[in-house]
Design a protein around this motif. Structure first.
Motif, PDB file in Angstrom:
ATOM      1  N   TYR A  48       1.985   1.634  -3.345  1.00  0.00           N
ATOM      2  CA  TYR A  48       0.979   2.015  -4.193  1.00  0.00           C
ATOM      3  C   TYR A  48       0.726   3.521  -4.241  1.00  0.00           C
ATOM      4  O   TYR A  48       0.684   4.494  -5.186  1.00  0.00           O
ATOM      5  CB  TYR A  48      -0.418   1.370  -3.777  1.00  0.00           C
ATOM      6  CG  TYR A  48      -1.482   2.193  -4.637  1.00  0.00           C
ATOM      7  CD1 TYR A  48      -1.838   1.853  -5.976  1.00  0.00           C
ATOM      8  CD2 TYR A  48      -2.353   2.769  -3.780  1.00  0.00           C
ATOM      9  CE1 TYR A  48      -2.950   2.447  -6.617  1.00  0.00           C
ATOM     10  CE2 TYR A  48      -3.452   3.380  -4.576  1.00  0.00           C
ATOM     11  CZ  TYR A  48      -3.594   3.168  -5.821  1.00  0.00           C
ATOM     12  OH  TYR A  48      -4.962   3.748  -6.398  1.00  0.00           O
ATOM     13  N   TYR A  49       0.749   4.062  -3.079  1.00  0.00           N
ATOM     14  CA  TYR A  49       0.579   5.600  -2.981  1.00  0.00           C
ATOM     15  C   TYR A  49       1.764   6.296  -3.080  1.00  0.00           C
ATOM     16  O   TYR A  49       1.659   7.551  -3.461  1.00  0.00           O
ATOM     17  CB  TYR A  49      -0.013   5.872  -1.113  1.00  0.00           C
ATOM     18  CG  TYR A  49      -1.328   5.684  -1.061  1.00  0.00           C
ATOM     19  CD1 TYR A  49      -2.396   6.790  -1.614  1.00  0.00           C
ATOM     20  CD2 TYR A  49      -1.717   4.442  -0.627  1.00  0.00           C
ATOM     21  CE1 TYR A  49      -3.485   6.345  -1.140  1.00  0.00           C
ATOM     22  CE2 TYR A  49      -3.171   4.150  -0.547  1.00  0.00           C
ATOM     23  CZ  TYR A  49      -4.214   5.222  -0.626  1.00  0.00           C
ATOM     24  OH  TYR A  49      -5.363   5.086  -0.859  1.00  0.00           O
ATOM     25  N   SER A 107       0.936  -1.424   0.058  1.00  0.00           N
ATOM     26  CA  SER A 107      -0.030  -0.095   0.028  1.00  0.00           C
ATOM     27  C   SER A 107       0.830   1.439  -0.013  1.00  0.00           C
ATOM     28  O   SER A 107       0.559   2.253  -0.440  1.00  0.00           O
ATOM     29  CB  SER A 107      -1.058   0.110   1.178  1.00  0.00           C
ATOM     30  OG  SER A 107      -1.969  -1.155   1.200  1.00  0.00           O
ATOM     31  N   THR A 108       2.008   1.163   0.690  1.00  0.00           N
ATOM     32  CA  THR A 108       2.800   2.329   0.782  1.00  0.00           C
ATOM     33  C   THR A 108       3.347   2.665  -0.616  1.00  0.00           C
ATOM     34  O   THR A 108       3.545   3.756  -1.175  1.00  0.00           O
ATOM     35  CB  THR A 108       4.253   2.203   1.738  1.00  0.00           C
ATOM     36  OG1 THR A 108       3.415   1.915   2.986  1.00  0.00           O
ATOM     37  CG2 THR A 108       4.912   3.608   1.932  1.00  0.00           C
ATOM     38  N   ASN A 123       1.113   9.500  -5.523  1.00  0.00           N
ATOM     39  CA  ASN A 123       1.650  10.645  -5.108  1.00  0.00           C
ATOM     40  C   ASN A 123       2.620  11.371  -6.048  1.00  0.00           C
ATOM     41  O   ASN A 123       2.782  12.424  -6.182  1.00  0.00           O
ATOM     42  CB  ASN A 123       2.137  10.823  -3.842  1.00  0.00           C
ATOM     43  CG  ASN A 123       0.568  10.348  -2.726  1.00  0.00           C
ATOM     44  OD1 ASN A 123      -0.453  10.578  -3.267  1.00  0.00           O
ATOM     45  ND2 ASN A 123       1.187   9.942  -1.663  1.00  0.00           N
ATOM     46  N   GLY A 157      -0.842   8.369   2.377  1.00  0.00           N
ATOM     47  CA  GLY A 157       0.541   7.641   2.217  1.00  0.00           C
ATOM     48  C   GLY A 157       1.553   7.839   3.319  1.00  0.00           C
ATOM     49  O   GLY A 157       2.546   7.117   3.792  1.00  0.00           O
ATOM     50  N   SER A 213      -4.682  11.647  -0.908  1.00  0.00           N
ATOM     51  CA  SER A 213      -3.641  10.349  -0.943  1.00  0.00           C
ATOM     52  C   SER A 213      -2.445  10.533  -0.410  1.00  0.00           C
ATOM     53  O   SER A 213      -1.718   9.924   0.240  1.00  0.00           O
ATOM     54  CB  SER A 213      -3.577  10.234  -2.577  1.00  0.00           C
ATOM     55  OG  SER A 213      -3.145  11.267  -3.094  1.00  0.00           O
TER      56      SER A 213
END
Length: 724
Positions: A603-604, A600-601, A608, A623, A619
């Motif tokens: 992905y953000y 997830s980190t 971003n 993040g 977001s």
């Protein structure tokens, strides 16, 4: 004017609420006029009022009566701005893509519009009067509880309610107003139980579902009276509302009362769906119940909204609707037994639902201890996220209460294994917290204990930052920081208890508690049936698997497959005291839970990186919260890698988000994959960004890092005392 008001049902209030209780007489007279087809007279009472005088701050009677129409439109003056019940109602009525502003504009006056339509339909009979109680009085009454809570906070912050002769802030008055509206003037006891308010509605529901006491009073009514009297006792104590324990007690009691008020609404909804001659009431009861499910599983709320609000009720859908309703009881705070059996022994009988078994499966894992209450921490996170969507002059005080005291656990009457456990409780220093293998690493990285609590409260009290980022940051901190860090402590403490033979606390309880928080309450019973309702790491893993192409052949996360196997293995090892193998299992679980946070980190970071330095996108806040969840662990193994992640994911004025690019963030995570023991096949890649870009061909075994070291058990005073 007397200082108190006495109702025949056995209630005497602390303040004078005779005037507001007389709104019941307006409903009574409206019904009488409608019975005689005198619709104009009924509308006049509805719009102008008849029996309920209003007073100014100095006790002088005003020229206008309080009318049901004015009550229905009280939100326009800001009366419901901090009211969670009204907020959930608005969220539950709007389309998913609509804004809160659109919801208020379209549905704020939903009750007034519905009743007015009935009062202009000469074929509607007395339904307009009934709807006034079901939709208007019920919302107005519930609001008095929340108003009492806010008044109590004013007292807590130094306001002297006793010295204020204007009654502007008076928690006693507010809580008394609730019971006055719930019972209503003119309510009688056996044998006729005659009345026009919510008390009488509960009596009707209890007769249909056989939920009355031996004296004939609805069990719901007895329970609400008892809860209200507990509020009275709290408000009669010295320094009431000036202590944390009294605030928490009032929060608990208020939430339990609200939960009880849903029971007769659900009973009468089932009755109106079952009986053809009552079908014209389905929409009315559905409006009272279904929107409140916005605080529960989104998929169930969406289906019931479609069946009952978005289109006319179709009797062929009855069984599907009842099944979905029954799945929602627990979220709303009551049980199958509370609702009962509809018309038992007749051809119309609707059986009582089965309820939750002690070992209720969660997404395919069956715990050996009852941890259902703890699993409902996800409902508190969802509620906070929902309430933060609304503007607030109190820094979202009600959302703060969900964080500090919790609601989902508060309204469980029975002992489900764990005592009340709020998200705030999870952040507090405790013995079990120190058993987390990364406990000291989090303190070292952030420079303090309770970092999650401090960060959340700073965000709540932030008046100058971007509002949208604040709305995103607070629930993200709860979801990705508070809960996972607490979960680590549960794993560690399970291991420490494993060899103990004379401890009253079983390690299986803590292992199952970890599972409850990893999965949550909204995922369903089977892994294959899991959906996008959840907010816990199980859901995060499934979302990450879709993005990073790490799904199994059933389109759920391979991480969750592995986790389920490990949860069963650890449970079995603890039961047979196989502590050597359990240590390996615990370590693998501890580090496997990091994989969805890493995905997830990354992905953000990808999302971003496309933003400019002046962006205020939500977001960015999410993040940053995700990065905080893993930075202490990354820093333990590679401080340079942690520095790369931090400077790319943290927000700051004038700073270009992810300035070094998302691949730099992914590469930083790759440097610690060997340390946590889970390889590239679990992390995957997304949008051309690959955490294993630097992979040199060495096959990493999925063994999990071995961090645990034997330590002497300490006297356990935290969760151990909360469990039993």
């Amino acid at each position: 004017m007397s200082a108190t008001t006495t109702f025949e049902v056995g209630i005497t209030t602390l303040t004078d609420v005779d005037a507001i209780s007389r709104i019941a007489l307006d409903v009574r007279d409206m019904a009488d006029h409608l019975e005689r087809n005198e619709f104009i007279d009924a509308r006049r009472i509805y719009e102008e009022g008849k029996h309920t005088p209003q007073y100014d701050a100095y006790g002088n009677e005003k020229d206008e009566f309080l009318s049901l129409k004015r009550m229905a439109n009280a939100w326009r003056g800001g009366m419901y701005d901090e009211d969670p019940t009204f907020m959930f109602q608005m969220l539950g009525m709007k389309d998913s893509a609509a804004s809160v502003e659109d919801a208020l504009s379209s549905y704020g006056s939903y009750a007034d519009l519905y009743v007015t339509e009935l009062l202009n339909d000469y074929a509607s009979g007395t339904l307009g009067a009934q709807a006034s109680t079901i939709l208007i009085v019920s919302m107005y009454a519930t609001h008095q509880l929340w108003d009492g809570m806010l008044d109590c906070f004013a007292v807590y912050n130094g306001y002297n309610a006793e010295a204020d002769q204007t009654g502007r802030i008076n928690p006693k008055q507010s809580f008394d107003n609730f019971i006055a509206l719930y019972v209503g003037a003119g309510q009688t006891l056996a044998a006729d139980w005659d009345g026009d308010m919510l008390y009488e509605l509960a009596q009707a529901g209890s007769n249909l579902f056989d939920r009355a006491s031996s004296e004939g009073e609805a069990i719901v009514n007895s329970a609400i009276k008892e809860l209200y009297q507990s509020i009275q006792r709290t408000l009669s104590e010295e320094d009431y509302c000036k202590r944390d324990d009294s605030i928490e007690k009032l929060w608990l009691l208020s939430n339990r009362i609200v939960a009880k008020t849903y029971i007769p609404m659900v009973q009468m909804l089932i009755h109106s769906m079952k009986q053809e001659d009552e079908a014209h009431k389905v929409k009315m009861y559905a409006l009272a119940v279904i929107p409140q499910l916005s605080q529960c599983r989104p998929s169930i709320h969406g289906k019931l909204k479609n069946y009952l609000l978005d289109k006319p009720y179709d009797k062929s859908d009855f069984r599907r609707i009842v099944d979905l309703l029954q799945q929602s009881y627990d979220c709303l705070g009551f049980s199958c037994e509370d609702v009962g059996v509809y018309k038992e022994g007749t051809e119309d009988m609707v059986a009582e639902c089965a309820g939750y078994e002690k070992y209720h499966p969660m997404a395919g894992f069956t715990p050996k201890r009852d941890v259902r209450t703890l699993s409902k921490a996800d409902l508190d996170i969802l509620a906070v996220k929902q309430l933060l969507q609304f503007p607030s002059t109190t820094q979202n005080k009600m959302a703060q209460l969900y964080f500090k005291y919790g609601k989902a656990a508060e309204i469980d009457d029975n002992d489900f294994g764990f005592r009340l456990m709020s998200l705030h409780d999870m952040t507090q220093p405790s013995d079990e917290g120190q058993w987390s293998p990364y406990y000291s690493d989090y303190i070292e990285y952030f420079g303090r204990e309770k970092n999650g609590d401090s960060a959340i409260m700073v965000a709540f009290n932030d008046r100058n930052g971007d509002a949208a980022q604040r709305r995103a940051f607070i629930p993200a901190l709860m979801r990705y920081n508070v809960v996972p860090e607490y979960m680590m402590s549960l794993i560690g403490y399970s291991l420490q208890l494993c060899p103990e033979t004379d401890n009253e606390v079983t390690p299986v309880q803590y292992w199952n508690a970890f599972a409850a928080l990893y999965i949550g309450s909204m995922e369903g019973m089977k892994s294959s049936n899991s959906n996008e309702d959840g907010v816990m790491l199980w859901s995060v893993a499934n979302n990450g698997a879709r993005l990073f192409n790490t799904q199994n052949d059933k389109f759920t996360a391979r991480v969750n497959d592995e986790m389920t196997d490990l949860l069963f293995a650890g449970q079995s090892e603890l039961e047979r005291k196989d502590c050597v193998n359990f240590e390996k299992t615990a370590s693998r679980v501890l580090h496997l839970m990091l994989v969805p946070l890493i995905q997830s980190t990354i992905y953000y970071a990808i999302v971003n990186a496309k933003l400019g330095r002046d962006s205020t996108a939500e977001s960015l806040a999410i993040g940053e919260a995700l990065a905080y969840s893993v930075l202490p662990i990354v820093s333990k193994y590679d401080k340079k890698a942690a520095a790369v992640i931090a400077r790319n994911m943290k927000r700051g004025p004038g700073i270009k988000p992810v300035a070094e690019g998302p691949q730099a963030v992914a590469n930083a995570f790759f440097k610690i994959l060997d340390d946590i023991g889970w390889g590239c096949e679990y992390v995957g890649q997304h949008d051309g960004i690959d955490a294993c870009e630097q992979f040199d061909g060495k096959i990493l075994k999925s063994r999990g890092s071995m961090l645990f070291r034997p330590r002497a058990a300490t006297v356990f005073i935290g969760l151990a005392t909360a469990i039993w």
